[in-house]
Structure formats: structure tokens, C-alpha cells
Design a protein around this motif. Sequence first.
Motif, PDB file in Angstrom:
ATOM      1  N   PRO A 114      42.667  24.080  53.864  1.00  0.00           N
ATOM      2  CA  PRO A 114      43.049  25.480  53.646  1.00  0.00           C
ATOM      3  C   PRO A 114      44.289  25.572  52.763  1.00  0.00           C
ATOM      4  CG  PRO A 114      42.514  25.092  55.962  1.00  0.00           C
ATOM      5  CD  PRO A 114      42.528  23.748  55.300  1.00  0.00           C
ATOM      6  N   GLY A 115      44.226  26.458  51.785  1.00  0.00           N
ATOM      7  CA  GLY A 115      45.360  26.653  50.905  1.00  0.00           C
ATOM      8  C   GLY A 115      45.423  25.726  49.710  1.00  0.00           C
ATOM      9  N   CYS A 116      44.391  24.894  49.505  1.00  0.00           N
ATOM     10  CA  CYS A 116      44.437  23.964  48.368  1.00  0.00           C
ATOM     11  C   CYS A 116      43.959  24.608  47.072  1.00  0.00           C
ATOM     12  CB  CYS A 116      43.643  22.696  48.653  1.00  0.00           C
ATOM     13  SG  CYS A 116      41.840  22.890  48.596  1.00  0.00           S
ATOM     14  N   ALA A 117      43.335  25.758  47.152  1.00  0.00           N
ATOM     15  CA  ALA A 117      42.804  26.423  45.960  1.00  0.00           C
ATOM     16  C   ALA A 117      43.297  27.863  45.906  1.00  0.00           C
ATOM     17  CB  ALA A 117      41.283  26.386  45.967  1.00  0.00           C
ATOM     18  N   ARG A 118      43.409  28.352  44.700  1.00  0.00           N
ATOM     19  CA  ARG A 118      43.830  29.735  44.482  1.00  0.00           C
ATOM     20  C   ARG A 118      42.797  30.414  43.598  1.00  0.00           C
ATOM     21  NH1 ARG A 118      49.923  31.727  43.205  1.00  0.00           N
ATOM     22  NH2 ARG A 118      49.494  33.893  42.601  1.00  0.00           N
ATOM     23  N   GLU A 119      42.186  31.483  44.124  1.00  0.00           N
ATOM     24  CA  GLU A 119      41.162  32.205  43.384  1.00  0.00           C
ATOM     25  C   GLU A 119      41.817  33.241  42.465  1.00  0.00           C
ATOM     26  OE1 GLU A 119      37.444  32.749  46.226  1.00  0.00           O
ATOM     27  OE2 GLU A 119      39.337  33.067  47.324  1.00  0.00           O
ATOM     28  N   LEU A 120      41.361  33.258  41.227  1.00  0.00           N
ATOM     29  CA  LEU A 120      41.918  34.166  40.231  1.00  0.00           C
ATOM     30  C   LEU A 120      40.921  35.262  39.902  1.00  0.00           C
ATOM     31  CD1 LEU A 120      43.516  31.657  37.682  1.00  0.00           C
ATOM     32  CD2 LEU A 120      44.559  32.701  39.716  1.00  0.00           C
ATOM     33  N   ASP A 121      41.393  36.504  39.910  1.00  0.00           N
ATOM     34  CA  ASP A 121      40.584  37.604  39.396  1.00  0.00           C
ATOM     35  C   ASP A 121      40.596  37.567  37.875  1.00  0.00           C
ATOM     36  OD1 ASP A 121      39.868  38.745  41.894  1.00  0.00           O
ATOM     37  OD2 ASP A 121      41.892  39.600  42.045  1.00  0.00           O
ATOM     38  N   PRO A 122      39.544  38.078  37.245  1.00  0.00           N
ATOM     39  CA  PRO A 122      39.506  38.073  35.772  1.00  0.00           C
ATOM     40  C   PRO A 122      40.681  38.842  35.179  1.00  0.00           C
ATOM     41  CG  PRO A 122      37.340  38.580  36.681  1.00  0.00           C
ATOM     42  CD  PRO A 122      38.308  38.628  37.829  1.00  0.00           C
ATOM     43  N   GLU A 123      41.053  38.434  33.996  1.00  0.00           N
ATOM     44  CA  GLU A 123      42.097  39.151  33.282  1.00  0.00           C
ATOM     45  C   GLU A 123      41.659  40.599  33.032  1.00  0.00           C
ATOM     46  OE1 GLU A 123      45.407  37.916  31.969  1.00  0.00           O
ATOM     47  OE2 GLU A 123      44.747  36.976  33.832  1.00  0.00           O
ATOM     48  N   PRO A 124      42.573  41.561  33.144  1.00  0.00           N
ATOM     49  CA  PRO A 124      42.191  42.966  32.968  1.00  0.00           C
ATOM     50  C   PRO A 124      41.757  43.242  31.539  1.00  0.00           C
ATOM     51  CG  PRO A 124      44.574  42.738  33.106  1.00  0.00           C
ATOM     52  CD  PRO A 124      43.997  41.410  33.470  1.00  0.00           C
ATOM     53  N   ALA A 125      40.751  44.100  31.409  1.00  0.00           N
ATOM     54  CA  ALA A 125      40.251  44.477  30.083  1.00  0.00           C
ATOM     55  C   ALA A 125      40.329  45.982  29.899  1.00  0.00           C
ATOM     56  CB  ALA A 125      38.809  44.003  29.914  1.00  0.00           C
ATOM     57  N   ASP A 126      41.317  46.603  30.579  1.00  0.00           N
ATOM     58  CA  ASP A 126      41.405  48.058  30.550  1.00  0.00           C
ATOM     59  C   ASP A 126      42.699  48.554  29.909  1.00  0.00           C
ATOM     60  OD1 ASP A 126      43.195  47.278  32.434  1.00  0.00           O
ATOM     61  OD2 ASP A 126      42.330  48.430  34.090  1.00  0.00           O
ATOM     62  N   GLY A 127      43.281  47.739  29.028  1.00  0.00           N
ATOM     63  CA  GLY A 127      44.482  48.167  28.330  1.00  0.00           C
ATOM     64  C   GLY A 127      45.776  47.851  29.034  1.00  0.00           C
ATOM     65  N   ARG A 128      45.739  47.135  30.146  1.00  0.00           N
ATOM     66  CA  ARG A 128      46.963  46.785  30.872  1.00  0.00           C
ATOM     67  C   ARG A 128      47.427  45.381  30.527  1.00  0.00           C
ATOM     68  NH1 ARG A 128      46.421  46.100  35.959  1.00  0.00           N
ATOM     69  NH2 ARG A 128      44.161  46.167  36.133  1.00  0.00           N
ATOM     70  N   ALA A 129      47.172  44.939  29.301  1.00  0.00           N
ATOM     71  CA  ALA A 129      47.505  43.574  28.910  1.00  0.00           C
ATOM     72  C   ALA A 129      49.004  43.303  28.946  1.00  0.00           C
ATOM     73  CB  ALA A 129      46.960  43.287  27.506  1.00  0.00           C
ATOM     74  N   TRP A 130      49.832  44.377  28.934  1.00  0.00           N
ATOM     75  CA  TRP A 130      51.276  44.173  28.960  1.00  0.00           C
ATOM     76  C   TRP A 130      51.776  43.764  30.343  1.00  0.00           C
ATOM     77  CZ3 TRP A 130      53.699  47.599  32.283  1.00  0.00           C
ATOM     78  CH2 TRP A 130      52.966  48.739  32.649  1.00  0.00           C
ATOM     79  N   LEU A 131      50.932  43.893  31.368  1.00  0.00           N
ATOM     80  CA  LEU A 131      51.287  43.449  32.709  1.00  0.00           C
ATOM     81  C   LEU A 131      50.851  41.997  32.900  1.00  0.00           C
ATOM     82  CD1 LEU A 131      50.184  46.514  34.875  1.00  0.00           C
ATOM     83  CD2 LEU A 131      52.535  45.783  34.402  1.00  0.00           C
ATOM     84  N   PRO A 132      51.636  41.187  33.609  1.00  0.00           N
ATOM     85  CA  PRO A 132      51.188  39.819  33.897  1.00  0.00           C
ATOM     86  C   PRO A 132      49.912  39.851  34.731  1.00  0.00           C
ATOM     87  CG  PRO A 132      53.530  40.073  34.369  1.00  0.00           C
ATOM     88  CD  PRO A 132      52.983  41.448  34.141  1.00  0.00           C
ATOM     89  N   GLY A 133      48.909  39.108  34.302  1.00  0.00           N
ATOM     90  CA  GLY A 133      47.672  39.026  35.056  1.00  0.00           C
ATOM     91  C   GLY A 133      47.749  37.966  36.140  1.00  0.00           C
ATOM     92  N   ALA A 134      46.651  37.821  36.870  1.00  0.00           N
ATOM     93  CA  ALA A 134      46.616  36.844  37.964  1.00  0.00           C
ATOM     94  C   ALA A 134      46.805  35.426  37.449  1.00  0.00           C
ATOM     95  CB  ALA A 134      45.289  36.960  38.711  1.00  0.00           C
ATOM     96  N   ALA A 135      46.261  35.129  36.279  1.00  0.00           N
ATOM     97  CA  ALA A 135      46.359  33.773  35.741  1.00  0.00           C
ATOM     98  C   ALA A 135      47.803  33.412  35.413  1.00  0.00           C
ATOM     99  CB  ALA A 135      45.479  33.636  34.496  1.00  0.00           C
ATOM    100  N   GLU A 136      48.478  34.288  34.678  1.00  0.00           N
ATOM    101  CA  GLU A 136      49.876  34.005  34.326  1.00  0.00           C
ATOM    102  C   GLU A 136      50.743  33.906  35.573  1.00  0.00           C
ATOM    103  OE1 GLU A 136      53.675  35.977  31.933  1.00  0.00           O
ATOM    104  OE2 GLU A 136      51.648  36.749  31.580  1.00  0.00           O
ATOM    105  N   THR A 137      50.537  34.807  36.511  1.00  0.00           N
ATOM    106  CA  THR A 137      51.329  34.787  37.738  1.00  0.00           C
ATOM    107  C   THR A 137      51.134  33.484  38.493  1.00  0.00           C
ATOM    108  OG1 THR A 137      51.199  37.193  37.929  1.00  0.00           O
ATOM    109  CG2 THR A 137      51.730  35.964  39.930  1.00  0.00           C
TER     110      THR A 137
END
Length: 347
Positions: free
Chosen positions: A101-124
Motif C-alpha cells: 500500500p502506498g507504493c504507487a501514485r495514480e495521476l489524473d490526466p492533464e487538464p485540457a480546459d484552459g487551466r494549463a497555468w495551474l500545476p497539474g497532477a503530474a507536475e505536483t
Amino acid sequence: MTGATLDLGPSARAARRSLGGEHAGETGIALPPFIDHHVHLMLVPRSSLRDSALAGVVDLGAPLPLVGAELRRDGMPRLDVAGNFLTARGGYPMGRAWAAPGCARELDPEPADGRAWLPGAAETAVREQHSFGASVIKVALNRVAGPVLDRPTLDAVVGTAHDLGLPVVAHVEGDDMTRLAVDAGVDVLAHTPFTEIVDDGLIARAVAAGQRWISTLFVAGYGEATPDAVRAADNLGRFHRAGGRVLYGTDLGNGEQPAGLNPAELALLLGAGLAASDVIDALADPWPRAEQPQGVATFIAGEPPADADRLPDWLASARVVPAEDLEYLAAPPPLDDPSRTDRLETL
């Protein structure tokens, strides 16, 4: 040394243990420190490797508290970590019985709705792994086991990691996963590709990009010539012949393997076409760092073998020793040099 021996490369030097230390006067071969570039400390404890031939290990997927605690402990072998597997929602290794438990981190897709200026799940996720002490970032690209990161999300992982000076290593499994990793600029493959034959053109691209492959040939078949094992050996042989850099790695913790060097993995590297000196280079590569473990060396008592068949067991008999305990035997002058003496250089 007497008789014919294998060419172990320029890093191999005749040496003896210091007359003032343990095993005083024992002679043999000194080599650079050895590293297993793919282990899992959630499955095999670091303490079990302290008296082995390994001076360093790279953990490629574990719960952050586990590897964080190990990073705070001094001692051998030297440790580098990836932290969590970064994977798609519901992707590998989620649901695997061996995945703590806790060995993996699931990432949601990068946003494609114009919020690219916010850090996405991948960068975070990448920045948090880095702040925790990760020196490499691992992504799971296993189409056989479930969904994989989409290209924008994978690009965000690779881009953020590279901005932080971190290499990215990928578990690739399934059709076109090697191509996806190469296209996205992944630096290292955690396993030699084993579920697909990688075509020569893609191998050439991987080599040109400086990609490295961690071997893990043994776990592709566990000693049997399975289709996966045959594909992996073929892929690695062609990658090596094309000039690709091979890293020794076993996926230690995956199945029954010795704690330390695995002679079966070494034999498979030789079988894939690597020479003895190439195998030593794969063992001694300091990746993901630039420098090798400091203050230690590999020492193997006695003479090196004369044939490749004996090399794996000979290498597996190695031990990590303090570098200061070794005295290097100087290369003698030519036989016709009247000043010739047998001299020693102390490291």
C-alpha cells in the motif's frame, strides 16, 4: 597472475589486502563498486544486502515512508530511490498482490480546459517526489495490465523531472510501449523490453537519444527460455551492439533471487553478447548519480577466470571493502628494463 584470463577492461587491477588489515596480504582483483540498478526494498530489506557484493542499489518503486526512512540511515549499500510508481488511474501496479500500500501514485490526466497555468497532477507528483529525496522518477507504461498515462500527462512528468535535473525511468510492457517511452524522452527503461520485439530503427533512436536499459533478463523467464526471455535477450543484444548503454539490474524482490549479485543475470548478459568488460561496466555504472560510491571498492580474491562460463560465479564471490585496505600492484616495467622491480601503489 599466471596463465590466460578474460579481458576485464581497464578498471580491473591486481591488488592485495593491506598487511595491517583483515585478510592481510590476500591477493586478487580490485574493481569499481557494483550497483544493482533495479531493486524493491518493500520486498527485500536493505539490511540483507550489507555483506554482499553490492555497494549501491536503486529502489524503483516503494512507499515513500519506507524509502524515506532508509535514506536517513547511513551505511551500505548506497541508496538511490524513485519513490512511488507514477501511473494512470487504475494502471499498473495497482491491484498487484506484491504492491505494498502506498507504493504507487495514480495521476489524473492533464487538464485540457484552459487551466494549463495551474500545476497539474503530474507536475505536483514529480515535485513532491523530488522534495522527499527521489533522485529518479519512475512511470508505469504497462498496457498489458491496464490503462497507461496519456501523452500530455507523460510529457508533463518527463518535462518536470528534467527541469529538476531528474532522470525518468519507465516500466514498459505491451505493444508500442517502448516507442511511447522513446517518443516522450524517457531516459531509462526499468526492464529490457520483453513483450515485444523492438525494431532496429527504434533501437537506433533510443541509442541516439542516450537512453539506457536496465537488464533484468532473469525475471523475464526465471531461468527458462520463455518467449519473453527470448525476446528480451534478442532486444538487449541488438541494443548493445548498436552502442546502447546497459545497466545491471535484477528487479530484486521479484521471485527467488540471491541477496547480492545474481550469477544467472550475469550469465544472461554474457549470452546476450556482452563481453566480460561490458558486464563490469554495466555493474559499475553510477547511474543515477555521476559519481561511484566513495571510499569503497570491489575485491575478489584469487585469479580471474580464464573463460566466460566461470565469470558469473567469480563476480558473485566479490565483496565490498574499504578502498584504503587495498594496495594496487603496479604494472611491471618491460622485461628488458634493468630498473624493473615489483612495486606497490597504495590507494
